[in-house]
Design an enzyme around this catalytic site. Sequence first.
Site, short mmCIF file in Angstrom:
data_model
loop_
_atom_site.label_atom_id
_atom_site.label_comp_id
_atom_site.label_asym_id
_atom_site.label_seq_id
_atom_site.Cartn_x
_atom_site.Cartn_y
_atom_site.Cartn_z
N CYS A 95 -1.37 8.91 3.29
CA CYS A 95 -1.29 8.64 1.86
C CYS A 95 -2.61 8.95 1.19
CB CYS A 95 -0.87 7.20 1.61
SG CYS A 95 -1.98 6.03 2.32
N GLU B 99 0.89 -1.16 0.00
CA GLU B 99 0.00 0.00 0.00
C GLU B 99 0.93 1.20 0.00
OE1 GLU B 99 -1.86 2.92 0.87
OE2 GLU B 99 -2.49 2.18 2.83
C1 UN1 Z 1 -1.68 5.82 4.90
O1 UN1 Z 1 -1.72 7.03 5.10
O2 UN1 Z 1 -0.59 5.24 4.87
O3 UN1 Z 1 -8.18 6.63 4.91
C2 UN1 Z 1 -2.88 5.00 4.63
C3 UN1 Z 1 -7.20 7.05 5.51
C4 UN1 Z 1 -6.21 6.08 6.07
C5 UN1 Z 1 -4.95 6.17 5.26
C6 UN1 Z 1 -3.97 5.16 5.62
N1 UN1 Z 1 -6.75 4.76 6.09
O4 UN1 Z 1 -7.00 8.23 5.68
#
Ligand code: UN1
Length: 509
Positions: free
Chosen positions: A300, A266
């Site tokens: 992210c 991810e």
């Molecule tokens: C990350 O920032 O590495 O929806 C992923 C969201 C979180 C993001 C996680 N689940 O903002």
Amino acid sequence: TSGPWTATPLVASGAAKIGQSDVPDNMLARGATVAVTNPADRRQTVGSYVSADAALVDKALANAVAAQPDWDRLPAASRAAILEHAAEQLEARRGEFIALCVREAGKSLPDSIAEIREAADFLRYYATMARRLFGHPEQLPGPTGENNQLFLNGRGVFVCISPWNFPLAIFLGQIAAALAAGNSVIAKPAEQTTLIGYAAVKLLHEAGVPVDVLQYLPGDGAVVGAALTKDPRVAGVAFTGSTETAWAINRALAARNAQIAALIAETGGQNAMIADSSALPEQVVKDVIASAFQSAGQRCSAARVLFVQEDVADKVIGMLAGAMAELKVGDPGQLSTDVGPVIDEDALKILNDHAARMDKEAKKIAEAKLDPAATSHGTFFAPRAYEIPALDVLTREVFGPVLHVIRWNGNALPKVIEQINRTGYGLTLGVHSRIDDTVEYIRGHARVGNCYVNRNQIGAVVGVQPFGGESLSGTGPKAGGPHYLLRFATERTLTINTTAAGGNASLLT
Ligand code: UN1
């Protein structure tokens, strides 16, 4: 003051088997002791950890290989019960974990509270899915005289490499999934958040995960991560972090000429929000502020660029500048704080370099104020917004509180989507429109994993908005979704000829 904020410095050891006495002390002494400081005030030491080295990686892998079959043979319901017990314990001890998230990761109080909830959600969700998917073999159809069954098993040793921005939720989410599916796990936390990781691993051990089934190896990615991913004993890697690191892991796994490992990655995003002239400007501004600046933009999923339709652009940009002037940047432990520090000096430098470039090349819309009294000893960066002509001005993901705004005219929506798809990333997309056809057009053409309409685009809820992207943003399957656990499993079928010589009988009957 007293209490969790000024707790005695913690020590996370690099022991392969925490709590087990047969790890010789000299193995721990080989790694360097690293001090952990508070991002909001670098004069404060939060604790220290002893980093693992290649010898410890080797020993941890041997332990993990030996311990996995028994763990895999446990009923899925037993593994699930341990994870659920850990979720209860995490909630019972939430104060301690919230304090650690604030002090070690610099996360704001609301973010830290949400972090605990998300971690507990992951533990419970994967426990539930493990019971459902792994609880009993699936009976398959077949001709008369033949019995076919499909079994799910753990793949073997899973390495979980997690990021500092969700040091508990993503850390425990990856581990819970790998454990639920019957794997043994070696957890490699981000170097910036080793104390939270240590506390989380101890919590799982106390809940009943055997110490050889879950081992903890904090340390330098170039040493520990590299030693793990080149080892033929590793059956899979769950990774959340940068796209560049995912490429490196993928190359290391592929170069082994050993078992073909599963990689669940991810990674980054270049996430946009699109607002058309039917959108409510107040709503757009509220949601883009949350999407771009909450968690200091260190998600992210965060919005990096707002595409706003020309007719409403001046109004939205004016309101955005007004709202940004109100943002309070400072101590993440204060409820009144909107934006805390960024994670470390390296992150701050990248952001400062980007801002210097934007100051020259783009038009600044707003820069939030920094109160020197609250921020001068930490790694703080004032949230900024710039107007840019097109998305390709951004050549890489800018991981922090910087928003870029691009105007688009009347009928240029297809070109907006084209720009977004051309980045190669495909994580989140925000849409603000009250025209159904526009929403449907965007949904049908944008290649993104999570599309949010008339709301912010962060904070995916486990089991409700399964999270993850495609292409440069990751491999899938989505975390917190119904298919995630399957990627941690291997499938085995059993076919029995039930007509052979009177069929099979148990030796025990
Ligand atoms: C990350 O920032 O590495 O929806 C992923 C969201 C979180 C993001 C996680 N689940 O903002």
